[in-house]
Design an enzyme around this catalytic site. Structure first.
Site, PDB file in Angstrom:
ATOM      1  CB  ILE A 163      -0.935  -0.021   1.221  1.00  0.00           C
ATOM      2  CG1 ILE A 163      -2.099  -0.973   0.933  1.00  0.00           C
ATOM      3  CG2 ILE A 163      -1.463   1.366   1.525  1.00  0.00           C
ATOM      4  CD1 ILE A 163      -2.866  -1.305   2.165  1.00  0.00           C
ATOM      5  CG  ASP A 185       0.715  44.544 -19.165  1.00  0.00           C
ATOM      6  OD1 ASP A 185       0.304  44.773 -20.298  1.00  0.00           O
ATOM      7  OD2 ASP A 185       0.275  45.068 -18.131  1.00  0.00           O
TER       8      ASP A 185
END
Lengths: 988, 388
Positions: free
Chosen positions: A395, A439
């Site tokens: 697991i 920008d």
């Protein structure tokens, strides 16, 4: 304000440190009391935030400073006295109040039936709410409604408490399976096994708790938002107010680029379109209408409504506020979802999904092993124990922690570099970023002018030229004269602080003069200003007349070159003055045009001095521009090397943009592609989509159209980042996969909407962010690869022995031991690998590809098989030499564990092995591998451990076997890297 | 072929999308040359549904604002309204800065300058008109010009985009009468009906166009105005355009051969542009010297060679001397090497004039433009041809 009444207040229960419930008797079944209570709470000392006062239970949950005086809070609730607040709180009252206003969760009592406003005709809505479509509500009406309904605000999720985090550690599926195994072990008499499993769970939970509470504190800092404002018409006046001041019935102006501040019934629309993806998940903007829709239509089709937290992407309109605060749709959703934790990122979801899949697969395999064992008639009890341990070992309990750890560490590292992460998912998007829209003003330039070129005496002086011209420029008397008169003919002043104050252009000229050792203050004081003619509408130059200390009259002229030139009959030349003939005029005029073409702001300077000049005399031209920030060209190279397309978006004319684009090497190609458009929205979407990918510069773009550019790029299949700093950038920042706000120059709204904030406005930190994004993904992949291959080997060893009818080498305790040694620590070590050196010279990974391709899975399976082989071969040798028993089993156990630990080193990088020195150091890997190896050696040396694990001491030849068996897979994997993927050249 | 026939030539107004592209290309060449006469420029444009595509390759130490230059030109052409507006249309520019070495390469002595492209160009002249051009194209250009003028004056409802065609009847190979006139005009909206449009075009465009020429329309002339119905707005909003697709209009209206290479958008070092001018210059001087009534000069250039690999002359049986003799005289009177042409025409200076002919050539043809004073229309080699 209602008259201050005294309430009966007592402490109900302390819900935890800093969390207390108060009971207010007067609140019971009286929702109208709630607003007053909240106001009192807002003023109470030490209160951080609070839940909605409940008229049903008459209780209110208060979050406060841990050391706060509860009696003082109770007193404040009782009488509304705020004296305690001012004396008790050292913080500035304004700040504190603002902070808390963010957090409060008012609103009318829930439970009243909801009105289907979307289905009501407009006049009915107006009648019900009493607003007006012309003048809105009156101020007094607003005030009374606020008393009644409270503020338009949503509760902020309280941070998870430590206990909550700890408990959540135990909630995951792997941990539950582990718990079940422990119980099963107990039931089958394996007390030791159960203790060991419990130990595994505890270690895991401890690690998980630590990392998650760390990330919780990191992440809770992300959420300090800014409340956008709202434009309303009240009392016939249009005004901008804080969004939370809205009351039902308010007349709100809906404008493109703004957030919808509350749930609003549309009253008029001018092509109003709203992006409701935050509410409905539908990314296409919805056209709005004033006509009512059917009562039962779903949220996404209620065209007569605008909902809170959606964004207006087009058009404009008016609307009537119908619901506020917690009664808005989004408020209800929040209340239903109990959004305590930030939403999971897709990576976290993916990991969770994978974890569950592995659990199911391991369970199936373990079941298979059990059946196989039963068929082979292995002793039942031993078999069950082994199977349980096998399941435990297989697991991936470390899995959920891995994703959280890497992400949180990423956030922390970025913060250290001045990058604020506001949305966890942005970190993943950064890793796949394929295009950045930059920008120009604010991001690429500072918005400050600088002198860049001069033209004097028929010669051009370029600042970007060689050093010699710079020297000559500084030394020339003519240049000094130009700046002398530019300084005289200006409105720049020296502020008391010593700083120069004036327009950007004039400042640039004066500063440049100063840099030439011109004493501007002396200049000003020696030349008494007699007359200053400023520019007027038809006259684009400035003229100043001065009386110098020696009594001479001096005139300075500065302004638009052609107009200044018209004033002049002569020109300064080396050694004197010459008449301005047609040829000289033509040359100056042409140079002016050239400078303008090179995106410079050009000024002509002339002067006149009695007894010196034959009249107004031309000195020269000065060209100024807003230069790019330093280092951008190299930065663009870095982005391009990382396979990221860079595009500049600017409202400027394209000449300016073009000059900057060349300066910063924006384009990788020989050609520079410029899309110049003021009406991008009119371009066909598909055309724009196909064009946008190639464009380097978008010029003359209004901020509102950045959204179109971003979506066009996304439509062409790119993961897009977008920088912005203005309010108008909001929709584009939100639409971008990574919205990037500038921290210093940016507005609050841009920072609020953005996914990441560059606090120092430094774009190189964006490059670092991309690197982190890629690292995070890589590290998770590395950890997963290790986990999958090593866990597979444990199952395969056991299963193949069972299949062959040989007793499996690993007993239950050994399996659990392997689990602790190899499942947790190496995985965590891999999850904090520093970025590989060439991570930024690779193209971005495809954003939609699964984490592991078929080929990758095959390779992982191969690695698992090699590890299995290591364990099986040495076990087989042991069996052959010593027969079945603890000695053979110890051999197999030691080899498998060591091989797995060494495999962690291989998993540090896919292309790079230990043979090319291309990996940065990660001290956690040698630590976890070395630690694991010495523990493993100890397992067969230390008597106590021997008893626990059922191992026996090994001889020298046994150790040799183990060494060879564990090193071989490692070497094979490393050599395979050499063969298959020759390491690419690493650029330093 | 019979010596009696009708020949048609078309011309287009300044606002026709193909011509718009030609003019924008030349405006860009001019913008560079004005700032930097040594620049080499290749500018090509395409226009489609509101988007202008510009590709500029330039070697120059000057920089220009390409979209701005394009918009200014569009504004002057008259696209300042409607769906395709100079102010708001999208301009997609690809700028390729060629290395500065390209520019210096042309600073070698003009005589050493070689052709940098391969091309066969043709020049033609005939005695139909005073400017020694074929009659149909001259008439077509007059119509296009008049259209552009009245659009700005008496008939403001007209849009910039128009196409005209003139059919001239030739009898015994001489133009005798105007056979047909077709005008495809565009208009702002459908407020003007087809009847009024026809009347306005006939009285405002066709009649003034034929006022000062020998060939006139007569009662039998077939006049068609928008035979397929009204064209609203027209221009790039309606159909696409491309630089160099109106070579027939730029040259001789298909009356003679012309090269397939575009003339607009090229700086004066480009042999495919100036070679065509030189060939026209030679042919015109032959006709002006009365050595022939019709003359076609063909020049072929190969890359890397200065002198043309082939010079041919054809007088279609109208020559006063044999074509071979004429060829000899041409070779003596003209130097067709690119550098020599550049020098003879002083093209760099000519193109560097801000209001020079470079920008005007984009509409109404590159040849036969005596009003522009371009050197390839000068009859300055008549003496040299006659005496040898």
């Amino acid at each position: 304000m209602t008259a201050a009444s005294t309430f009966s207040v007592r402490i109900h229960r302390r819900a935890g440190p800093g969390r207390t419930r108060f009971v207010v008797d007067e609140l019971f079944r009286r929702p109208e009391v709630a607003p007053e209570l909240e106001q009192r709470l807002a003023r109470a000392p030490g209160v951080r935030s609070y839940g909605a006062p409940s008229p049903l239970t008459s209780r209110v949950l208060v979050l406060h400073d841990p050391g706060a005086n509860l009696d003082a809070i109770a007193e404040a609730l009782r009488t509304g006295s705020s004296e305690a607040a001012t004396s008790g709180s050292p913080r500035a009252e304004g700040d504190a109040a603002a902070d808390r206003r963010q957090a409060r969760a008012p609103g009318p009592a829930t439970g009243t039936p909801r009105t289907p406003w979307h289905a009501r005709p407009l006049d009915e809505v107006l009648e019900a709410l009493g607003g007006s479509l012309e003048s809105g509500l009156s101020e007094t009406e607003v005030e009374s409604r606020r008393q009644r309904w409270g503020l338009n605000a949503l509760p902020r999720p309280a941070p998870r408490s430590g206990l909550q985090i700890a408990l959540e550690q135990l909630e995951s599926l792997p941990v539950m399976v582990l718990g079940a195994s422990a119980v099963a072990s107990l039931a089958t008499g394996g007390l030791l096994d159960a203790a060991m499993i419990a130990g595994v769970v505890a270690v895991n939970a401890a690690i998980g708790y630590r990392t998650e509470s760390q990330s919780e504190s990191v992440l809770s800092r992300l959420a300090t938002g800014v409340q956008p404002g709202a434009t309303v018409i009240r009392g016939g006046r249009r005004q901008v107010i804080a969004g939370e001041e809205l009351v039902p019935g308010d007349l709100v102006c809906l404008e493109r680029g703004a957030y919808v501040p509350a749930d609003i019934r549309i009253a008029s629309t001018e092509h109003l379109a709203i992006d409701e993806s935050s509410l409905t998940g539908e990314s296409d903007p919805v056209r709005k209408q004033t006509d009512p829709v059917g009562e039962t239509v779903p949220l996404g089709e209620r065209r007569s409504m605008a909902y809170r937290e959606t964004v207006i992407t087009g058009g404009s309109g008016l609307g009537i506020v119908v619901e506020i605060g917690t009664r808005t749709e989004v408020g209800l959703i929040r209340a239903m979802a109990h959004e305590a934790a930030p939403p999971q990122t897709s990576l976290q979801r993916q990991m969770g999904h994978l974890g569950r899949q592995v659990v199911v697969a391991s369970a199936a395999l373990c079941g298979g092993v059990l059946v196989l064992g039963l068929v082979r008639r292995f002793p039942a009890l031993e078999l069950v124990k082994t199977t349980i341990s096998l399941a435990v070992a297989a697991i991936p309990e470390g899995l959920p922690t891995v994703a959280t750890t890497t992400l949180a560490l990423g956030v922390r590292d970025l913060e250290a570099q001045g990058v604020l992460v506001r949305r966890l998912g942005a970190l993943e998007s950064l890793g796949t970023l394929e295009a950045i829209c930059l920008d120009k003003t604010g991001t690429l330039t500072r918005n400050q002018m600088e002198v860049s070129r001069l033209h004097l005496d028929g010669k051009r002086w370029d600042r970007s030229g060689e050093a010699s011209t710079e020297e000559a420029l500084g030394g020339s008397e003519m240049v000094r004269r130009l700046f002398t008169h530019a300084t005289l003919c200006s409105t720049v002043t020296r502020a008391d602080s010593g700083a120069l104050d004036g327009s950007p252009t004039e400042l640039a000229l004066v500063r440049y003069g100063e840099s030439l050792d011109l004493d501007v203050d002396a200049l000003w004081s020696r030349h008494e200003l007699e007359l200053l003619e400023d520019r007027t509408k038809g006259r684009n130059f400035m003229k100043s007349v001065h009386i110098r200390s020696d009594g001479r009259r001096i005139t300075s002229i500065k302004g638009r070159p052609d107009e200044v030139l018209d004033q002049c009959q002569h020109v300064v030349e080396a050694g004197g003055f010459a008449p301005l003939d047609e040829e000289r005029r033509g040359q100056i005029y042409r140079e002016n045009e050239r400078m303008a073409g090179a995106a410079l702001r050009v000024l002509g300077v002339a002067f006149e001095e009695t007894d010196l000049t034959p009249g107004p005399t031309w000195i020269g031209l000065a060209g100024l521009y807003d230069p790019p920030r330093p280092g951008l060209a190299e930065l663009m190279d870095d982005f391009h090397r990382a396979g990221i397309h860079t595009a500049m978006i600017t409202g400027d004319q394209s000449a300016t943009a073009q000059a900057i684009a060349y300066d910063i090497r924006l384009s990788t190609q020989e050609t520079l592609e410029i899309l110049d458009s003021t009406r991008i929205e009119e371009i066909d979407e598909e055309v724009l989509g196909s064009l946008a990918r190639r464009v380097d510069v978008f010029s003359r773009v209004s901020p509102a159209h950045k959204l179109q550019i971003v979506t066009a790029l996304q439509r062409s299949g790119l993961v897009v980042g977008m920088t912005g700093d203005g309010v108008n950038d909001g929709p584009a920042l939100r639409a971008a996969d990574v919205g990037i706000a500038m921290g210093r120059g940016g507005t609050d709204v841009a920072r609020d909407i953005a996914d990441i904030v560059l606090e120092e406005d430094d774009l190189s930190t964006l490059l670092f962010s991309v690197e982190q994004g890629r690292r995070i993904y890589d590290d998770i992949r590395k950890a997963l690869r290790f986990m999958l291959s090593s866990n597979a080997s444990e199952i395969l060893v056991t299963a193949s022995c069972m299949a062959a009818g040989v007793p499996p080498p690993l007993n239950a305790m050994q399996l659990l031991w392997i689990n602790v040694l190899t499942d947790i620590f190496p995985e965590l070590a891999l999850s904090v690998e520093p970025p590989e050196l060439d991570v930024m010279s690779r193209p971005p990974r495809p954003s939609r590809a699964p984490m592991f391709s078929r080929g990758d899975l095959g390779r992982i399976a191969g690695e698992g098989a090699l590890l299995t082989l290591a364990g099986l071969v040495s076990y087989g040798l042991g069996l052959a030499r010593y027969g079945p028993g603890p000695r053979a089993s110890t051999l197999g156990f030691t080899s498998l564990t060591s091989a797995q630990l060494l495999h962690a080193i291989s998993c540090r990088s896919e292309p790079h092995g230990i043979f090319d020195q291309a990996l940065p150091r990660n001290r956690w890997v040698p630590l976890s591998v070395g630690g694991g190896l010495s523990m493993q050696v100890g397992a067969s040396l230390v008597p106590g451990l021997r008893r626990l694990l059922g191992t026996v001491p090994l001889g020298v030849s046994d150790w040799l076997v183990c060494g060879v068996a564990s090193v071989t897979p490692f070497l094979v994997n490393e050599f395979r890297k050499l063969l298959h993927e020759p390491p690419r050249e690493v650029s330093s | 072929m019979s010596s009696d026939f009708v020949f048609t030539s078309e011309s287009v107004s300044r606002g026709h999308p193909d011509k718009v592209c030609d003019q924008m290309s030349d405006a860009l060449v001019s913008a560079f040359m004005v700032l930097d006469p040594d620049a080499t420029v290749a500018a090509e444009c395409a226009v489609s549904t509101g988007i202008v595509f510009v590709s500029v390759k330039a070697a120059s130490d000057a920089a220009i604002d390409v979209p701005n230059a394009v918009r200014t030109e569009l504004q002057q052409i008259g696209y300042d309204f409607g769906r395709f507006d100079a102010k708001t249309c999208t301009v997609m520019t690809s700028i390729n800065r060629a290395p500065d070495g390209d520019r210096r390469r042309h600073e070698v002595a003009p005589d050493q300058m070689v052709a940098r492209d391969q091309v066969t160009v043709f020049g033609y002249a005939c005695d139909h008109t005073p400017e020694l051009m074929p009659a149909p194209i001259v008439l077509a250009h007059r119509l296009a010009r008049t259209y552009d003028r009245v659009r700005r004056g008496d008939l403001p409802y007209l849009c910039p985009d128009a196409k005209v065609q003139v059919g001239v009847l030739f009898e015994n190979r001489e133009p005798t009468r105007v056979h047909s006139v077709t005008v495809l005009a565009s208009q702002r909206d459908d407020s003007v009906g087809s009847r009024r449009l026809r009347e306005d075009i006939i009285s405002g465009v066709i009649e003034p166009s034929f006022a000062e020429v020998e060939l006139k329309t007569d009662d039998a002339t077939r006049i068609a105005v928008n035979p397929e119905g009204a064209i609203i707005e027209g221009g790039p909003a309606l159909h696409a355009g491309l630089t160099g697709r109106k070579n027939g209009v730029d040259c001789y209206g298909e009356f003679s051969r012309h090269s397939g290479a575009a003339l607009s958008g090229k700086d004066p070092t480009r042999i495919d542009r100036i070679g065509a001018y030189a060939a026209r210059w030679a042919a015109k001087n032959v006709v002006a010297a009365r050595l022939a009534r019709r003359c076609e000069v063909q020049l072929s250039y190969s890359i890397g060679l200065a002198a043309p690999v082939s010079v041919r002359v054809e007088t279609f049986g109208t020559g006063q001397v044999s074509d071979d003799e004429l060829l000899d005289r041409l070779r003596h009177a003209f130097d067709f090497r690119p550098g020599a042409i550049l020098r003879a025409f002083d093209l760099r200076a000519l193109f560097a004039k801000p209001d020079g002919p470079c920008r005007a050539l984009g509409a109404y043809g590159h040849v036969g433009r005596e009003e522009l004073g371009v050197p390839w229309e000068a009859k300055d080699r008549v003496g040299a041809l006659a005496k040898s």
